[in-house]
Design a protein around this motif. Structure first.
Motif, PDB file in Angstrom:
ATOM      1  N   ASN A 183      -0.472  11.490   9.816  1.00 25.70           N
ATOM      2  CA  ASN A 183      -1.246  11.860   8.638  1.00 25.70           C
ATOM      3  C   ASN A 183      -1.109  10.812   7.536  1.00 25.70           C
ATOM      4  N   PRO A 184      -2.225  10.427   6.914  1.00 28.40           N
ATOM      5  CA  PRO A 184      -2.178   9.472   5.812  1.00 28.40           C
ATOM      6  C   PRO A 184      -1.827  10.159   4.485  1.00 28.40           C
ATOM      7  N   THR A 185      -0.635  10.733   4.453  1.00 29.92           N
ATOM      8  CA  THR A 185      -0.127  11.359   3.234  1.00 29.92           C
ATOM      9  C   THR A 185       0.407  10.284   2.297  1.00 29.92           C
ATOM     10  N   SER A 186       0.612  10.637   1.060  1.00 26.20           N
ATOM     11  CA  SER A 186       1.231   9.705   0.107  1.00 26.20           C
ATOM     12  C   SER A 186       2.592   9.258   0.610  1.00 26.20           C
ATOM     13  N   GLU A 187       3.345  10.196   1.193  1.00 22.60           N
ATOM     14  CA  GLU A 187       4.677   9.879   1.701  1.00 22.60           C
ATOM     15  C   GLU A 187       4.602   8.847   2.825  1.00 22.60           C
TER      16      GLU A 187
ATOM     17  N   TYR B 251       4.980   3.253   4.997  1.00 21.32           N
ATOM     18  CA  TYR B 251       4.285   2.171   5.689  1.00 21.32           C
ATOM     19  C   TYR B 251       4.271   0.892   4.843  1.00 21.32           C
ATOM     20  N   ILE B 252       3.933   1.024   3.572  1.00 30.97           N
ATOM     21  CA  ILE B 252       3.894  -0.145   2.689  1.00 30.97           C
ATOM     22  C   ILE B 252       5.294  -0.717   2.514  1.00 30.97           C
TER      23      ILE B 252
ATOM     24  N   LEU C 124      -5.608  -4.698   1.211  1.00 30.70           N
ATOM     25  CA  LEU C 124      -6.955  -5.022   1.672  1.00 30.70           C
ATOM     26  C   LEU C 124      -7.261  -4.347   3.007  1.00 30.70           C
ATOM     27  N   THR C 125      -6.232  -4.140   3.823  1.00 26.43           N
ATOM     28  CA  THR C 125      -6.435  -3.478   5.115  1.00 26.43           C
ATOM     29  C   THR C 125      -6.673  -1.973   4.954  1.00 26.43           C
ATOM     30  N   LEU C 126      -6.395  -1.441   3.754  1.00 28.25           N
ATOM     31  CA  LEU C 126      -6.556  -0.011   3.476  1.00 28.25           C
ATOM     32  C   LEU C 126      -7.714   0.284   2.529  1.00 28.25           C
ATOM     33  N   ASP C 127      -8.117  -0.709   1.761  1.00 23.79           N
ATOM     34  CA  ASP C 127      -9.101  -0.511   0.702  1.00 23.79           C
ATOM     35  C   ASP C 127     -10.482  -0.179   1.259  1.00 23.79           C
ATOM     36  N   HIS C 128     -11.090   0.851   0.685  1.00 23.83           N
ATOM     37  CA  HIS C 128     -12.430   1.309   1.061  1.00 23.83           C
ATOM     38  C   HIS C 128     -12.542   1.619   2.549  1.00 23.83           C
ATOM     39  N   LYS C 129     -11.488   2.197   3.079  1.00 29.58           N
ATOM     40  CA  LYS C 129     -11.452   2.598   4.486  1.00 29.58           C
ATOM     41  C   LYS C 129     -11.255   4.104   4.569  1.00 29.58           C
ATOM     42  N   ASP C 130     -11.587   4.645   5.719  1.00 27.61           N
ATOM     43  CA  ASP C 130     -11.189   5.999   6.079  1.00 27.61           C
ATOM     44  C   ASP C 130      -9.799   5.838   6.697  1.00 27.61           C
ATOM     45  N   LEU C 131      -8.769   6.204   5.971  1.00 25.64           N
ATOM     46  CA  LEU C 131      -7.399   5.941   6.414  1.00 25.64           C
ATOM     47  C   LEU C 131      -7.083   6.587   7.761  1.00 25.64           C
ATOM     48  N   ASN C 132      -7.763   7.671   8.091  1.00 27.96           N
ATOM     49  CA  ASN C 132      -7.514   8.335   9.369  1.00 27.96           C
ATOM     50  C   ASN C 132      -7.902   7.473  10.568  1.00 27.96           C
ATOM     51  N   THR C 133      -8.610   6.374  10.325  1.00 34.60           N
ATOM     52  CA  THR C 133      -9.020   5.480  11.411  1.00 34.60           C
ATOM     53  C   THR C 133      -8.223   4.190  11.447  1.00 34.60           C
ATOM     54  N   VAL C 134      -7.329   3.998  10.475  1.00 34.39           N
ATOM     55  CA  VAL C 134      -6.553   2.757  10.350  1.00 34.39           C
ATOM     56  C   VAL C 134      -5.152   2.982  10.902  1.00 34.39           C
ATOM     57  N   PRO C 135      -4.727   2.184  11.898  1.00 28.42           N
ATOM     58  CA  PRO C 135      -3.350   2.325  12.397  1.00 28.42           C
ATOM     59  C   PRO C 135      -2.339   2.071  11.283  1.00 28.42           C
TER      60      PRO C 135
END
Length: 123
Positions: free
Chosen positions: A80-84, A89-90, A63-74
């Motif tokens: 970089n918000p790569t798949s890796e 992180y998860i 929920l903290t990642l959903d419908h967000k611009d990941l580049n703005t989420v700590p």
């Protein structure tokens, strides 16, 4: 050893800093997240991990990642918000909540689409 897994999805946008190609531009994905839990024991009714509890924790995190611009989420405002990096992180965030009493987050796979994804685990 028992291994359980759940799959959830979320949608978000990102861009990859330093990438030479289209992914350096803002774009979106419908990400899939598969979490694998291992346990060496079952409870008194034969359950290693309650799927509802696992899904609840994963859903709260996503929920903290959903419908967000990941580049703005700590922490992705700094890395970089790569798949890796998402998988790591998860893995680490869920591990802080779920690991213990013989239960361990074993591996997390993050898919950008049906044919591409990255996994993170620790040996």
């Amino acid at each position: 050893m028992f291994e359980l897994d759940v799959i959830r999805e979320f949608s978000s946008a990102h861009s990859l800093k330093g990438y030479c190609g289209n992914c350096s531009e803002k774009h979106g994905h419908n990400w899939s997240v598969q979490v694998f839990i291992r346990s060496g024991k079952l409870d008194e009714i034969g359950i290693a991990v309650d799927f509802k509890a696992l899904k609840r924790e994963l859903d709260a995190l996503l929920l903290t990642l959903d419908h967000k611009d990941l580049n703005t989420v700590p922490p992705f405002d700094k890395i970089n918000p790569t798949s890796e990096n998402l998988a790591m992180y998860i893995y680490k965030t869920l591990g802080e909540k779920l690991n213990g009493n013989g239960i361990k987050v074993h591996r997390v796979r993050v898919g950008e689409n049906q044919s591409s994804g990255a996994s993170y685990f620790e040996e």
